[in-house]
Scaffold this motif. Structure first.
Motif, PDB file in Angstrom:
ATOM      1  N   HIS A 121       0.810  -1.219   0.000  1.00 24.58           N
ATOM      2  CA  HIS A 121       0.000   0.000   0.000  1.00 24.58           C
ATOM      3  C   HIS A 121       0.842   1.266   0.000  1.00 24.58           C
ATOM      4  O   HIS A 121       0.569   2.202  -0.761  1.00 24.58           O
ATOM      5  CB  HIS A 121      -0.929   0.010   1.219  1.00 24.58           C
ATOM      6  N   GLU A 167      -8.270   4.652   1.673  1.00 19.09           N
ATOM      7  CA  GLU A 167      -8.825   3.524   2.432  1.00 19.09           C
ATOM      8  C   GLU A 167      -9.793   2.710   1.569  1.00 19.09           C
ATOM      9  O   GLU A 167      -9.707   1.476   1.502  1.00 19.09           O
ATOM     10  CB  GLU A 167      -9.536   4.041   3.686  1.00 19.09           C
ATOM     11  N   GLU A 168     -10.714   3.415   0.889  1.00 18.54           N
ATOM     12  CA  GLU A 168     -11.673   2.742  -0.007  1.00 18.54           C
ATOM     13  C   GLU A 168     -10.933   2.047  -1.157  1.00 18.54           C
ATOM     14  O   GLU A 168     -11.249   0.926  -1.532  1.00 18.54           O
ATOM     15  CB  GLU A 168     -12.630   3.764  -0.632  1.00 18.54           C
ATOM     16  N   LYS A 171      -9.030  -1.050  -0.012  1.00 17.50           N
ATOM     17  CA  LYS A 171      -9.947  -2.139   0.364  1.00 17.50           C
ATOM     18  C   LYS A 171     -10.413  -2.872  -0.894  1.00 17.50           C
ATOM     19  O   LYS A 171     -10.418  -4.107  -0.948  1.00 17.50           O
ATOM     20  CB  LYS A 171     -11.151  -1.589   1.134  1.00 17.50           C
ATOM     21  N   THR A 172     -10.788  -2.096  -1.920  1.00 12.46           N
ATOM     22  CA  THR A 172     -11.222  -2.692  -3.186  1.00 12.46           C
ATOM     23  C   THR A 172     -10.059  -3.418  -3.863  1.00 12.46           C
ATOM     24  O   THR A 172     -10.223  -4.524  -4.390  1.00 12.46           O
ATOM     25  CB  THR A 172     -11.790  -1.604  -4.116  1.00 12.46           C
ATOM     26  N   ASP A 174      -7.489  -4.873  -2.508  1.00 13.26           N
ATOM     27  CA  ASP A 174      -7.209  -6.141  -1.828  1.00 13.26           C
ATOM     28  C   ASP A 174      -8.350  -7.144  -2.002  1.00 13.26           C
ATOM     29  O   ASP A 174      -8.111  -8.333  -2.189  1.00 13.26           O
ATOM     30  CB  ASP A 174      -6.939  -5.900  -0.339  1.00 13.26           C
ATOM     31  N   ASP A 175      -9.590  -6.649  -1.944  1.00 14.22           N
ATOM     32  CA  ASP A 175     -10.743  -7.547  -2.119  1.00 14.22           C
ATOM     33  C   ASP A 175     -10.703  -8.227  -3.487  1.00 14.22           C
ATOM     34  O   ASP A 175     -11.093  -9.387  -3.627  1.00 14.22           O
ATOM     35  CB  ASP A 175     -12.064  -6.776  -1.981  1.00 14.22           C
TER      36      ASP A 175
END
Length: 205
Positions: A121, A167-168, A171-172, A174-175
């Motif tokens: 990140h 942050e958003e 998260k996407t 990694d998802d």
């Protein structure tokens, strides 16, 4: 005196290790972060088991120096869930296989123009910010509350991009198990803005 249930003996790590081995890796990593174990994101399951058991045996790391612990947590979170390592799958591209893996902000390209790849990140954030880039999604590609196609917006001609929080974005990222393939410099030594996102599990990422 009545005995409390469970493992109350401080010098019996084998008992707690048995319990820990039954946990999933993600659960162990979370436990390691709570114990303020440095570098938890890059540890394998058996290493996580040993480190968490040791931290519990020593009385846990939660009462240790808060400033140092916070810094260690930030380091772990900065790396992401895969510790910066490339994610491989059936549809991994040739360009991914021939890219230099970057797992730390301290690593440098082997040569100018080298193709690089990471999931770290902080590496991605630093690369983008050095170029004036911000995290973004392509407007109109969202799925309900989920972000659509991810991009880095360099504030140039593309008006279809909508800025989102890091942050958003992460998260996407990694998802969807994405890899970040990029360049620091072109072969002539000038700064490069080239990047692309790839999902190793399907070709249409």
């Amino acid at each position: 005196m009545s005995e409390k249930p469970g493992n109350q003996t401080p010098n019996t790590p084998d008992v707690s290790e048995t319990e820990l081995r039954n946990m999933k890796v993600d659960e162990l990593r979370q436990e390691a972060r709570e114990e303020h174990i440095s570098g938890a994101s890059g540890l394998r399951k058996e290493e996580l088991v040993k480190e968490v058991a040791k931290a519990r045996q020593d009385g846990g790391g939660r009462d240790r120096d808060d400033a140092g612990s916070a810094a260690e947590d930030a380091e772990d979170l900065g790396a992401g869930p895969d510790g910066g390592k490339i994610r491989y799958g059936d549809d991994s591209s040739k360009s991914l296989k021939y890219s230099q893996e970057i797992t730390s902000t301290e690593e440098e390209p082997e040569r100018e123009g080298r193709s690089l790849a990471t999931t770290h990140h902080e590496v991605i954030r630093q690369w983008a910010e050095e170029r004036g880039g911000v995290p973004a999604t392509v407007d109109g590609t969202e799925h309900g509350d989920h972000l659509g196609v991810l991009r880095i917006d360099f504030r140039d001609k593309d008006t279809n991009l909508r800025e989102v929080s890091w942050e958003e974005w992460f998260k996407t990222f990694d998802d969807r198990r994405l890899n970040f393939i990029y360049q620091e410099q072109r072969t002539d030594g000038t700064q490069s803005n080239f990047f692309r996102l790839e999902n190793p599990d399907r070709e249409d990422a």
